[in-house]
Design an enzyme around this catalytic site. Structure first.
Site, PDB file in Angstrom:
ATOM      1  N   GLU A 117      -5.038   3.980   5.729  1.00  0.00           N
ATOM      2  CA  GLU A 117      -4.798   3.658   4.327  1.00  0.00           C
ATOM      3  C   GLU A 117      -5.370   4.775   3.456  1.00  0.00           C
ATOM      4  O   GLU A 117      -4.824   5.103   2.407  1.00  0.00           O
ATOM      5  CB  GLU A 117      -5.469   2.326   3.986  1.00  0.00           C
ATOM      6  CG  GLU A 117      -5.002   1.768   2.662  1.00  0.00           C
ATOM      7  CD  GLU A 117      -6.013   0.898   1.982  1.00  0.00           C
ATOM      8  OE1 GLU A 117      -6.917   1.460   1.341  1.00  0.00           O
ATOM      9  OE2 GLU A 117      -5.898  -0.320   2.065  1.00  0.00           O
ATOM     10  N   ARG A 133       0.827  -1.229   0.000  1.00  0.00           N
ATOM     11  CA  ARG A 133       0.000   0.000   0.000  1.00  0.00           C
ATOM     12  C   ARG A 133       0.857   1.273   0.000  1.00  0.00           C
ATOM     13  O   ARG A 133       0.527   2.259   0.668  1.00  0.00           O
ATOM     14  CB  ARG A 133      -0.932   0.040   1.217  1.00  0.00           C
ATOM     15  CG  ARG A 133      -1.987  -1.050   1.277  1.00  0.00           C
ATOM     16  CD  ARG A 133      -3.022  -0.882   0.161  1.00  0.00           C
ATOM     17  NE  ARG A 133      -4.182  -1.727   0.363  1.00  0.00           N
ATOM     18  CZ  ARG A 133      -4.289  -2.994  -0.022  1.00  0.00           C
ATOM     19  NH1 ARG A 133      -3.279  -3.585  -0.653  1.00  0.00           N
ATOM     20  NH2 ARG A 133      -5.402  -3.668   0.174  1.00  0.00           N
ATOM     21  N   SER A 158     -10.858  -0.599   3.058  1.00  0.00           N
ATOM     22  CA  SER A 158     -10.085  -0.631   4.311  1.00  0.00           C
ATOM     23  C   SER A 158      -9.704   0.791   4.706  1.00  0.00           C
ATOM     24  O   SER A 158      -9.115   1.512   3.903  1.00  0.00           O
ATOM     25  CB  SER A 158      -8.796  -1.424   4.132  1.00  0.00           C
ATOM     26  OG  SER A 158      -9.068  -2.714   3.672  1.00  0.00           O
TER      27      SER A 158
HETATM   28  N1  EPU Z   1     -10.910 -10.593  10.449  1.00  0.00           N
HETATM   29  C1  EPU Z   1     -11.465 -10.557  11.714  1.00  0.00           C
HETATM   30  N2  EPU Z   1     -12.769 -10.172  11.822  1.00  0.00           N
HETATM   31  C2  EPU Z   1     -13.522  -9.877  10.736  1.00  0.00           C
HETATM   32  C3  EPU Z   1     -12.950  -9.912   9.442  1.00  0.00           C
HETATM   33  C4  EPU Z   1     -11.632 -10.287   9.334  1.00  0.00           C
HETATM   34  O1  EPU Z   1     -10.831 -10.851  12.714  1.00  0.00           O
HETATM   35  O2  EPU Z   1     -14.717  -9.551  10.929  1.00  0.00           O
HETATM   36  C5  EPU Z   1      -9.502 -11.040  10.336  1.00  0.00           C
HETATM   37  C6  EPU Z   1      -9.424 -12.522  10.080  1.00  0.00           C
HETATM   38  O3  EPU Z   1      -8.360 -13.043  10.784  1.00  0.00           O
HETATM   39  C7  EPU Z   1      -9.153 -12.596   8.595  1.00  0.00           C
HETATM   40  C8  EPU Z   1      -8.261 -11.399   8.438  1.00  0.00           C
HETATM   41  O4  EPU Z   1      -8.851 -10.395   9.278  1.00  0.00           O
HETATM   42  O5  EPU Z   1      -8.506 -13.784   8.243  1.00  0.00           O
HETATM   43  C9  EPU Z   1      -8.104 -10.904   7.037  1.00  0.00           C
HETATM   44  O6  EPU Z   1      -9.351 -10.472   6.524  1.00  0.00           O
HETATM   45  P1  EPU Z   1      -9.543 -10.270   4.958  1.00  0.00           P
HETATM   46  O7  EPU Z   1      -9.112 -11.461   4.210  1.00  0.00           O
HETATM   47  O8  EPU Z   1     -10.943  -9.788   4.744  1.00  0.00           O
HETATM   48  O9  EPU Z   1      -8.508  -9.155   4.541  1.00  0.00           O
HETATM   49  P2  EPU Z   1      -7.888  -7.857   5.252  1.00  0.00           P
HETATM   50  O10 EPU Z   1      -6.477  -8.172   5.605  1.00  0.00           O
HETATM   51  O11 EPU Z   1      -8.764  -7.357   6.344  1.00  0.00           O
HETATM   52  C10 EPU Z   1      -6.836  -6.927   3.065  1.00  0.00           C
HETATM   53  C11 EPU Z   1      -6.884  -5.653   2.272  1.00  0.00           C
HETATM   54  C12 EPU Z   1      -8.175  -5.566   1.462  1.00  0.00           C
HETATM   55  C13 EPU Z   1      -8.220  -6.777   0.533  1.00  0.00           C
HETATM   56  C14 EPU Z   1      -8.147  -8.066   1.383  1.00  0.00           C
HETATM   57  C15 EPU Z   1      -8.045  -9.312   0.543  1.00  0.00           C
HETATM   58  C16 EPU Z   1      -5.556  -4.062   3.530  1.00  0.00           C
HETATM   59  C17 EPU Z   1      -5.559  -2.854   4.413  1.00  0.00           C
HETATM   60  N3  EPU Z   1      -6.757  -4.498   3.167  1.00  0.00           N
HETATM   61  O12 EPU Z   1      -7.885  -6.845   4.036  1.00  0.00           O
HETATM   62  O13 EPU Z   1      -8.125  -4.404   0.682  1.00  0.00           O
HETATM   63  O14 EPU Z   1      -9.404  -6.771  -0.247  1.00  0.00           O
HETATM   64  O15 EPU Z   1      -6.955  -8.025   2.199  1.00  0.00           O
HETATM   65  O16 EPU Z   1      -6.789  -9.419  -0.026  1.00  0.00           O
HETATM   66  O17 EPU Z   1      -4.484  -4.578   3.193  1.00  0.00           O
HETATM   67  C18 EPU Z   1      -8.711  -2.084   0.597  1.00  0.00           C
HETATM   68  O18 EPU Z   1      -7.501  -1.859   0.513  1.00  0.00           O
HETATM   69  O19 EPU Z   1      -9.557  -1.158   0.619  1.00  0.00           O
HETATM   70  C19 EPU Z   1      -9.163  -3.458   0.730  1.00  0.00           C
HETATM   71  C20 EPU Z   1     -10.446  -3.791   0.889  1.00  0.00           C
END
Ligand code: EPU
Length: 332
Positions: free
Chosen positions: A328, A160, A232
């Site tokens: 972000e 990012r 995010s």
């Molecule tokens: N999680 C929780 N509670 C929840 C949801 C998620 O604890 O209600 C934890 C879980 O452990 C889960 C982990 O968060 O395994 C990861 O969640 P997720 O796969 O939804 O991804 P993220 O790390 O929260 C990142 C990006 C997203 C992207 C997804 C998928 C960033 C800041 N965000 O989110 O990007 O779509 O991975 O690759 O890196 C964006 O940048 O706007 C965005 C949506």
């Protein structure tokens, strides 16, 4: 070109916040850019407005780039070099690539925003980042009005992040980007847990991956046309091994992803949920029920209300885990 003075930014940002700007230029013809830049001291370049939070009126000129065009510049048996104008919608471009059987960006389906903004934060999702297929960014330097082209290595991409958020912040207008996509022999990436489970058994294709990514996104992330949001709000923090061990001793279920021997990325969504913010609301602002990393505008929230809520999350997480979340989204 359309010029609006003392105009509302509401339809120019996906948080649906209604602050004003002194002047908004909606620019289809990039030939006009140099004159606009010369005429204005304070400039902000805006694509789809899907990664920005306006907390006050903008005292300056907003340039909303709307230049269109997708061109294949070169191709051989394995790959194709494509030039895409900044004003193209990112997802429309992804769907165009999939239709033409060009691979590399299918995991980035349904990311909101325009093409020109994609390199600024090196958009990424489901195991793929823009930098993996990037070739160069072209545009204009704001101070000298000279044209530039920066190759991938010069863009200093990381999670990012890029040169456009650092040394070149507020110094350039990106008018187009070039990407190198695969034509056959696609390097399908289904390492992300949710994708692997769904796709492993069936024969892979760009379309199947894209459809699955779209399904996952639609189930986790709110549609900004219905609920204002910027995806995010925070980045996932990267912490060192000793901090990871300390937190894990209290919370053994903390998920972590190894970056290198001493650094681990942990999900901000998990920290936010553990801090009791899941589905929490404060007047017009809240966190999204399916993904607490997403802050939502439930109605007529001001940018300031959204920022205050985000700061409350930040402070709580700092108190609970001694971790400083970083935004972000760009806060203005
Ligand atoms: N999680 C929780 N509670 C929840 C949801 C998620 O604890 O209600 C934890 C879980 O452990 C889960 C982990 O968060 O395994 C990861 O969640 P997720 O796969 O939804 O991804 P993220 O790390 O929260 C990142 C990006 C997203 C992207 C997804 C998928 C960033 C800041 N965000 O989110 O990007 O779509 O991975 O690759 O890196 C964006 O940048 O706007 C965005 C949506």
């Amino acid at each position: 070109m359309r010029i609006s003075r003392q105009a509302s930014l509401k339809k120019f940002n996906t948080f649906n916040v209604s602050e004003n700007a002194d002047v908004i230029y909606e620019v289809e013809d990039i030939g006009m850019l140099k004159n606009i830049v010369s005429d204005n001291n304070q400039i902000l370049i805006l694509g789809g407005g899907s990664n920005i939070l306006f907390t006050k009126s903008y005292n300056g000129a907003i340039i909303n780039l709307r230049n269109k065009g997708i061109k294949v510049l070169e191709e051989d048996k394995e790959s194709v070099l494509v030039d895409v104008c900044s004003g193209e919608n990112w997802n429309d471009f992804v769907l165009w690539a999939i239709k033409n059987n060009y691979g590399g960006i299918e995991n980035l389906s349904l990311i909101p925003g325009n093409v020109g903004a994609a390199p600024i934060q090196n958009i990424g999702a489901y195991g793929v980042e823009l930098k993996d297929v990037f070739y160069s960014a072209s545009g204009i330097m704001l101070d000298s009005l000279k044209d530039f082209e920066l190759k991938t290595s010069e863009c200093k991409f990381s999670y990012r992040n890029s040169i456009f958020k650092n040394e070149l912040k507020d110094k350039v207008i990106i008018t187009s980007i070039k990407l190198k996509l695969t034509k056959g022999n696609h390097n399908y990436n289904i390492e992300y847990k949710g994708l692997k489970e769904k796709l492993l058994k069936s024969e892979l294709s760009l379309k199947k991956i894209s459809d699955e990514v779209i399904k996952i996104r639609q189930s986790k992330l709110p549609d900004h046309k219905l609920i204002g949001n910027c995806g995010s709000f925070f980045k996932n923090p990267i912490i060192n091994l000793s901090k990871l061990k300390t937190i894990k001793s209290d919370f053994p279920d903390l998920p972590s992803f190894k970056i290198d021997s001493n650094n681990y990325k942990i999900p901000a969504a998990w920290l936010i949920e553990k801090s009791g913010f899941k589905e929490k609301r404060n007047k017009n602002v809240g966190v999204y029920k399916n993904q607490p990393l997403v802050i939502i505008n439930l109605g007529e929230a001001t940018g300031k209300e959204i920022l205050d809520f985000a700061n409350e999350i930040k402070e709580t997480i700092n108190n609970n885990f001694n971790i400083q979340l970083k935004e972000e989204v760009l806060v203005i």
